[in-house]
Scaffold this active site. Structure first.
Site, PDB file in Angstrom:
ATOM      1  N   CYS A   1       0.812  -1.212   0.000  1.00 25.13           N
ATOM      2  CA  CYS A   1       0.000   0.000   0.000  1.00 25.13           C
ATOM      3  C   CYS A   1       0.846   1.264   0.000  1.00 25.13           C
ATOM      4  O   CYS A   1       2.022   1.246   0.365  1.00 25.13           O
ATOM      5  CB  CYS A   1      -0.927   0.014   1.211  1.00 25.13           C
TER       6      CYS A   1
ATOM      7  N   ASP B   1      -6.714  -2.905  11.233  1.00 22.13           N
ATOM      8  CA  ASP B   1      -5.524  -2.057  11.292  1.00 22.13           C
ATOM      9  C   ASP B   1      -5.333  -1.534  12.707  1.00 22.13           C
ATOM     10  O   ASP B   1      -6.267  -1.521  13.511  1.00 22.13           O
ATOM     11  CB  ASP B   1      -5.701  -0.881  10.308  1.00 22.13           C
TER      12      ASP B   1
HETATM   13  O1  LIG Z   1      -0.856   4.829   4.412  1.00 25.13           O
HETATM   14  C1  LIG Z   1      -1.332   5.923   4.745  1.00 25.13           C
HETATM   15  O2  LIG Z   1      -0.672   6.990   4.764  1.00 25.13           O
HETATM   16  C2  LIG Z   1      -2.772   6.033   5.152  1.00 25.13           C
HETATM   17  C3  LIG Z   1      -3.296   7.282   5.472  1.00 25.13           C
HETATM   18  C4  LIG Z   1      -4.630   7.389   5.859  1.00 25.13           C
HETATM   19  C5  LIG Z   1      -5.447   6.264   5.885  1.00 25.13           C
HETATM   20  C6  LIG Z   1      -4.940   5.006   5.559  1.00 25.13           C
HETATM   21  C7  LIG Z   1      -3.593   4.891   5.185  1.00 25.13           C
HETATM   22  N1  LIG Z   1      -3.053   3.655   4.870  1.00 25.13           N
HETATM   23  C8  LIG Z   1      -3.941   2.519   4.856  1.00 25.13           C
HETATM   24  C9  LIG Z   1      -3.326   1.211   4.638  1.00 25.13           C
HETATM   25  O3  LIG Z   1      -3.991   0.302   4.124  1.00 25.13           O
HETATM   26  C10 LIG Z   1      -1.968   0.914   5.217  1.00 25.13           C
HETATM   27  O4  LIG Z   1      -1.320  -0.021   4.400  1.00 25.13           O
HETATM   28  C11 LIG Z   1      -2.172   0.341   6.599  1.00 25.13           C
HETATM   29  O5  LIG Z   1      -2.707   1.362   7.430  1.00 25.13           O
HETATM   30  C12 LIG Z   1      -0.882  -0.216   7.190  1.00 25.13           C
HETATM   31  O6  LIG Z   1       0.096   0.784   7.222  1.00 25.13           O
HETATM   32  P1  LIG Z   1       1.518   0.404   7.900  1.00 25.13           P
HETATM   33  O7  LIG Z   1       1.252   0.249   9.370  1.00 25.13           O
HETATM   34  O8  LIG Z   1       2.413   1.584   7.575  1.00 25.13           O
HETATM   35  O9  LIG Z   1       1.996  -0.875   7.257  1.00 25.13           O
END
Ligand SMILES: O=C(O)c1ccccc1NCC(=O)[C@H](O)[C@H](O)COP(=O)(O)O
Length: 216
Positions: free
Chosen positions: A12, A129
């Protein structure tokens, strides 16, 4: 004896063509594009169209929204295969979506996952999440995976602070449909690193192989 299925992988927060190529080459099943302008990983509609055109067949293009307008979502939809609603979107709002959709649920204290699964029954999956006040997603933080009931009546996409180092434990604990990673495969917000992506995919494959050996 049933063989554990392959765990799908979503990478993502993609913003660059080279990172799309690296994720596809590593075997990612889905690529996530953040359309919420408050993210450091955000892309706008024009950039989405450009990046989306680079994604080959059989790789799912996921658009990620946080409480955004139906008109904007409709404008993005032609470039997407799946919508990820990551805000406080109601079941009615989601049900009107112009594409198949998944609902992200942030694992705040006291969340009733069974009730949420019933409310969002039209979802193609629930993305579970980490919860961090004021941060919709992309926190880079994990949550207690044991909080996810094995009996949850919805396909689970596990997210939040996953890395090559912890994804095997996450898969063994939750046995999700898919895992989702953003910060764990990047050098800076929106800037992915091919080696980290490869390490993550190899970690998922090793975890699946271990589950298969245990099943046999
Ligand atoms: O990734 C972002 O900046 C974000 C911002 C606002 C809402 C959702 C967002 N990401 C969503 C996703 O699906 C991410 O992959 C997920 O939250 C996991 O993130 P991480 O902990 O950095 O792997």
């Amino acid at each position: 004896m049933s063989v554990p299925r392959r765990t799908r992988v979503k990478i993502c927060g993609l913003t660059r063509a080279e990172d799309i190529d690296a994720a596809v080459a590593a075997g990612a099943d889905a690529l996530g594009f953040v359309l919420w302008p408050g993210s450091k990983r955000a892309v706008d509609l024009e950039h989405l169209a450009e990046l989306s055109a680079r994604v080959p067949a059989f790789v799912t293009r996921v658009g990620l929204f946080v409480d955004q307008s139906p008109a904007f979502i409709a404008a993005c939809a032609p470039h997407l295969d799946l919508l990820q609603f990551h805000g406080d979107e109601s079941p009615t709002f989601c049900a009107a979506a112009p594409r198949p959709w998944i609902k992200a649920l942030r694992m705040r204290d006291g969340i009733d996952l069974h009730a949420a699964a019933a409310d969002y029954a039209g979802a193609r999956g629930l993305l579970l999440d980490a919860y961090k006040p004021g941060v919709p997603g992309g926190t880079g933080e994990t949550f207690d995976w044991a909080r996810i009931p094995a009996s949850l009546a919805a396909p689970v996409i596990l997210a939040g602070g996953l890395t090559a180092a912890n994804v095997a434990e996450a898969i063994a604990t939750v046995r999700p449909l898919a895992v989702d990673v953003s910060g764990g495969v990047e050098l800076a917000p929106g800037i992915k690193q091919a080696e980290l992506i490869g390490d993550f995919l190899r970690g998922v494959m090793a975890a699946d192989d271990r589950l298969r050996r245990m099943a046999n």
